[in-house]
Write a protein that holds these residues in place. Structure first.
Motif, PDB file in Angstrom:
ATOM      1  N   GLN C  15       0.841  -1.187   0.000  1.00 34.39           N
ATOM      2  CA  GLN C  15       0.000   0.000   0.000  1.00 34.39           C
ATOM      3  C   GLN C  15       0.879   1.240   0.000  1.00 34.39           C
ATOM      4  N   ILE C  16       0.428   2.245  -0.712  1.00 34.48           N
ATOM      5  CA  ILE C  16       1.179   3.495  -0.796  1.00 34.48           C
ATOM      6  C   ILE C  16       0.217   4.655  -0.547  1.00 34.48           C
ATOM      7  N   ARG C  17       0.573   5.504   0.395  1.00 32.95           N
ATOM      8  CA  ARG C  17      -0.211   6.703   0.663  1.00 32.95           C
ATOM      9  C   ARG C  17       0.398   7.846  -0.140  1.00 32.95           C
ATOM     10  N   VAL C  18      -0.417   8.512  -0.942  1.00 29.73           N
ATOM     11  CA  VAL C  18       0.077   9.626  -1.756  1.00 29.73           C
ATOM     12  C   VAL C  18       0.446  10.811  -0.870  1.00 29.73           C
ATOM     13  N   LYS C  77      -4.787  10.998  -6.376  1.00 33.45           N
ATOM     14  CA  LYS C  77      -4.831  12.308  -5.722  1.00 33.45           C
ATOM     15  C   LYS C  77      -4.180  12.251  -4.343  1.00 33.45           C
ATOM     16  N   PHE C  78      -3.892  13.418  -3.831  1.00 32.47           N
ATOM     17  CA  PHE C  78      -3.294  13.556  -2.505  1.00 32.47           C
ATOM     18  C   PHE C  78      -4.050  12.715  -1.477  1.00 32.47           C
ATOM     19  N   ASP C  79      -3.305  11.976  -0.707  1.00 30.87           N
ATOM     20  CA  ASP C  79      -3.805  11.215   0.433  1.00 30.87           C
ATOM     21  C   ASP C  79      -4.507   9.919   0.030  1.00 30.87           C
ATOM     22  N   ASP C  80      -4.618   9.662  -1.274  1.00 32.03           N
ATOM     23  CA  ASP C  80      -5.165   8.369  -1.703  1.00 32.03           C
ATOM     24  C   ASP C  80      -4.345   7.242  -1.101  1.00 32.03           C
ATOM     25  N   LEU C  81      -5.019   6.194  -0.729  1.00 34.50           N
ATOM     26  CA  LEU C  81      -4.328   4.986  -0.280  1.00 34.50           C
ATOM     27  C   LEU C  81      -4.386   4.008  -1.458  1.00 34.50           C
ATOM     28  N   LEU C  82      -3.252   3.835  -2.099  1.00 32.04           N
ATOM     29  CA  LEU C  82      -3.193   3.040  -3.324  1.00 32.04           C
ATOM     30  C   LEU C  82      -2.661   1.643  -3.029  1.00 32.04           C
ATOM     31  N   SER C  83      -3.034   0.732  -3.875  1.00 33.45           N
ATOM     32  CA  SER C  83      -2.524  -0.627  -3.759  1.00 33.45           C
ATOM     33  C   SER C  83      -1.711  -0.938  -5.011  1.00 33.45           C
TER      34      SER C  83
END
Lengths: 149, 149, 149, 149
Positions: C15-18, C77-83
């Motif tokens: 997981q990556i937080r923008v 976008k900012f603060d998205d929690l991406l997988s």
């Protein structure tokens, strides 16, 4: 609608000095950084055809990057003075394509391509207006601007 | 050993064009990016005194940043052509201090200071050799280099 | 020598937080930033197979990026929690290929591929040793590490 | 109006894994990158008090950085797992101040301070509403979020 730009007028070249912060622990320019060079290349490409991209952005026209590819041939290093040739290679109704050739002297550093879409502030695809198409197919008119130095 | 450099010869000014990628969602230059401008400022400051910082780095002399401070007055924006004046303000045995003034036309964008230590490849503090001290106290000798554009 | 890794064991997801600084004035993640996500993806991919890439780097084995491509589908976008799912798709004597799928919930943000060469400190291409090939074809063994949070 | 926040509740700690791209040719984290860590620190600080900074940004409240300072003690390196403690140290009518302590295990890597102003979409200074002041003086309520890993 597809247009193949005229190779005689579709290229612009700018020089880029590699910054210290653009290197990584392999002592070479980080591969992601090249895309910031290519971006600078197309901003300058537009400027030399009389278009300030920031003005487009303020008016609500954006060219988000839809697709990229790059091949890295030789590493660029801190303080290298690179030459970047940006070429418009394809002009479609809603998108365009630039190719990039990055060199240090005669040595080829990298080649790349990017496809950009044309959207408005709402994020909706919009066709390039004819005035814009004309600009995109024009030759360099503005002199190279002093950008850094 | 402390030396206060001669104000008549201790400044150099370069122009910096703001890149698209240097902005953030507030539509202004991200505050961390300014430190990459200041770094470019001191690399160019050295170049104009005949020093290629990359040559120092290859020879094992590094100037890591020990301390920074900055005050942001007005936001810089995409495509702004900024003027950065870099001044050596303090030269000590093992460290030196630069001050920075970043402007857009007459408007002051930011002020900053950085203190840099002098270390070798092993990360050990080393005093500036006399030859280096002489260079650091010399006036601009090299012409402004074409860096970007 | 070409090996097609086993799809059952060749993927890892993190997981990556923008971050704020990763956005640009279009209020979306800048396209070059994604390559730093993909890089984090493969570092974590190796870690979960018992390999600390920094140890490789210290021992003089590097995996410079030779080729990249990416398709951007939806803006992050900012603060998205991406997988981010990273998959080893090709293992050759002197290079390997990873594919990346970046999602926000069920929405596909981007797809990409990178080809990396294997070189030593002198920049010379070297074949992957058998021990390394074994690691690269193993399943996740280490637990996901706490990386940021 | 000046408020000194309660030290018992004004700190939050998060872990940050150093990315490859954050290093430079000195093989250490570039000094400008630390400010992106500090920024992530305050975004997480707010999240743990129930505030999503991106929601503020969408509603037109921004906290641009007005002033920064940092002292670098020891270099951070690729893949280091760092611990960042962010503390609200000052809450004024139109601005606030955070302090940062960045460590690797027991070793102190850096200390820093940032002052942020409160502005609206038009860039005008606005006072923190009382509801916001209450949040800013509350203890951590939300659990640490999985951010990266």
């Amino acid at each position: 609608m597809f247009t193949k730009p005229d190779p005689a007028t579709s290229s612009s070249t700018l020089q880029i000095r590699v910054r210290f912060c653009e290197t990584d622990l392999m002592k070479i320019v980080h591969h992601a950084v090249y895309f910031t060079y290519f971006e600078a290349g197309r901003v300058e490409w537009l400027r030399r055809r009389g278009v300030t991209y920031s003005a487009w952005a303020e008016q609500g026209t954006h060219l988000p990057v839809a697709e990229v590819s790059a091949q890295y041939k030789l590493p660029a290093k801190f303080d290298d003075l690179l030459s970047l040739t940006t070429t418009l290679t394809e002009l479609r109704s809603y998108s365009l394509r630039f190719a990039y050739l990055l060199k240090r002297g005669d040595a080829e550093i990298a080649r790349a391509e990017t496809r950009l879409a044309c959207i408005n502030d709402a994020g909706k695809l919009i066709p390039f207006p004819q005035a814009t198409r004309d600009v995109l197919q024009s030759a360099e008119t503005a002199a190279a601007s002093p950008i850094f130095g």
